[in-house]
Design an enzyme around this catalytic site. Structure first.
Site, short mmCIF file in Angstrom:
data_model
loop_
_atom_site.label_atom_id
_atom_site.label_comp_id
_atom_site.label_asym_id
_atom_site.label_seq_id
_atom_site.Cartn_x
_atom_site.Cartn_y
_atom_site.Cartn_z
N SER A 138 0.59 -1.00 -0.05
CA SER A 138 0.31 -0.06 0.07
C SER A 138 0.48 1.41 0.16
CB SER A 138 -1.00 0.12 1.46
OG SER A 138 0.22 0.40 2.63
N LYS A 139 0.30 2.30 -0.01
CA LYS A 139 0.91 3.44 -0.24
C LYS A 139 2.31 3.50 0.83
CE LYS A 139 -2.70 6.96 -2.24
NZ LYS A 139 -3.99 6.54 -1.48
N ARG A 140 1.67 2.63 2.97
CA ARG A 140 2.58 3.00 3.43
C ARG A 140 4.35 2.80 2.77
NH1 ARG A 140 2.41 -1.11 6.66
NH2 ARG A 140 0.19 -2.21 5.30
#
Ligand code: GLU
Length: 473
Positions: A242-244
């Site tokens: 994910s964006k993390r």
């Protein structure tokens, strides 16, 4: 004929996971001389946006994943889904549900164990005709729920093998919401049927949806397509990417100086490669060797270093002429571009590209590494200064080397090397003493491409000028 589809929901940019799903669909279609269809699943009006749809199309085009049909927008087919849901009510495969969300919540709360494992209690399936008429008269909004039959569903996933599921834990899920919009299950099955999809290739996160969809196919008296569920990409912490985890948007990779062929190789090689070697394969090689059953079942880990490496490989294989437009654009962006590079200095510019391409991983690296060749404002690496410019002998020896350079008429790399080595020999020092010091003085960094070529491209005047700064650094 094989017909596959990529069906993104435009609620975000085209991320790396979706691009991989799309790539495998595309490769499969091309390998089988089938059709690749693009469908935009935008029925979630609140979360979908036109901007995101455009972004997805742009990302696919950039990757070279051209589609044969579409884009088909689900938002333009709402009436069809409604009609199909109503047909299922007529055939007793579905029923109207008048329950308000709070009524459902209350019944759930009152159920044993605080409603854990509670599923819709078929309240509306049991309504009398009279009660239904009353609710209709009242103008109660109604949804359509699927009547889930109790049975075992078995299917063969082309990646995971045989899967069987008991339906008794599946609740009567909603097909059409009370606002008239279809749920994902309804629209996906109606469309896959309408569009003659033969193989559904999608992420593992949809595996639990498949039994519901198989039930729907049966109720439409059709046979389901083949299914192939791709293992999801994980971040280094073994959690879904994910964006993390940093950059995951395809277009961002474009902006960061990556080439589509490197991305496509990277996405593919996470689960499958046309050959044993780690290298850049051509699209033709990938199409030719592709097969769904060769895809690995395990979740691959996103490894940015591998992508950088592949992109670097591609850059090193490209001709300077081929790289020139990209480097030009990058230099423009960084305010380093000079028109003469395209005119009287074209040959010099191409040589510079050739020199820099060896250790560049992205097009961005070119602007960073071209700086000492295009501007005078150097920044000196402090550790490099400590290591290579503090030798006491340099104070006496560098001016001598500078004098040698001054006398040179042919300031080309073999001659520069010859002059430098002669001076080192004469003074009884290693050539490396000069080489490291020059690198720091002329490039500002302790590493650079071959120093003699660097000096030639920087030119005699600038080299001498930068050597003159030795005492002031
Ligand atoms: N629209 C769904 C998604 O973005 C894909 C549906 C499917 O492939 O069945 O995840």
């Amino acid at each position: 004929m094989v017909r596959v589809r990529f069906a993104p929901s435009p609620t975000g940019h085209l991320h790396i996971g979706a691009a991989r799903t799309s790539l495998f669909n595309w490769l499969f279609a091309r390998h089988c001389s089938g059709k690749f269809i693009l469908r935009i699943e935008d029925t979630d009006m609140a979360r979908s946006s036109e901007k995101m749809s455009k972004g997805i199309l742009e990302g696919l085009k950039w990757l070279g994943l051209n589609w044969d049909e579409g884009p088909i927008f689900q938002s333009e087919r709402i009436e069809i889904y409604k009609k199909m849901a109503e047909e299922l009510v007529r055939k007793d495969h579905a029923y109207y549900c008048y329950c308000l969300p709070e009524e459902i919540q209350n019944r759930k709360k009152e159920a044993p164990f605080g409603g854990r494992d509670w599923k819709y209690d078929r309240f509306c399936l049991k309504l009398s005709e009279e009660r239904k008429r009353e609710l209709e008269k009242e103008g109660r909004p109604k949804a359509i729920r699927f009547l889930v039959p109790e049975r075992e569903i078995e299917y063969r996933d082309l990646i995971h093998g045989s899967i069987s599921v008991e339906t008794k834990n599946i609740e009567d899920f909603v097909l059409l919401r009370s606002d008239g919009l279809p749920t994902y299950h309804l629209s996906v099955v109606v469309d896959d049927l309408d569009q003659g999809i033969t193989h559904v290739i999608r992420g593992d996160d949809h595996i639990s949806n498949t039994p519901k969809q198989i039930l729907l196919y049966k109720s439409f008296e059709s046979s389901p397509p083949e299914f192939a569920h791709l293992a999801l990409i994980f971040g280094s912490d073994k959690k879904k990417l994910s964006k993390r985890h940093g950059v995951t948007s395809v277009i961002q990779f474009k902006e960061d100086g990556y080439f589509p062929l490197a991305i496509v190789n990277f996405l593919s090689q996470m689960s499958w490669s046309p050959g044993e070697e780690e290298r850049i394969y051509s699209v033709e090689e990938m199409v030719k060797g592709f097969s769904l059953d060769k895809l690995s079942k395990g979740s691959p880990v996103f490894d940015l270093a591998k992508l950088e490496w592949l992109n670097g490989q591609l850059i090193s294989q490209m001709e300077a002429e081929e790289l020139a437009p990209y480097v030009t654009e990058e230099l423009r962006r960084e305010d380093l571009w000079q028109e003469k590079l395209d005119k009287e200095m074209r040959e010099w510019f191409l040589r510079l590209i050739n020199l820099l391409k060896e250790r560049s991983h992205t097009i961005k690296d070119f602007s960073v590494r071209a700086k000492p060749f295009l501007t005078d404002g150097l920044s000196y690496d402090p550790a490099g200064i400590e290591k290579y410019l503090k030798d006491e002998r340099l104070g006496k020896l560098l001016p001598k080397l500078k004098e040698d350079f001054l006398l040179m008429e042919d300031f080309t790399s073999p001659h520069i090397e010859q002059v430098l080595r002669q001076r080192a020999e004469k003074e009884g020092v290693k050539a490396a003493l000069f080489i490291h010091a020059l690198r720091m003085l002329v490039v500002g960094e302790p590493v650079s491409p071959g120093i003699f070529e660097v000096l030639e491209l920087v030119g005699k005047d600038k080299t001498i000028k930068r050597m003159g700064k030795f005492q002031n650094i």
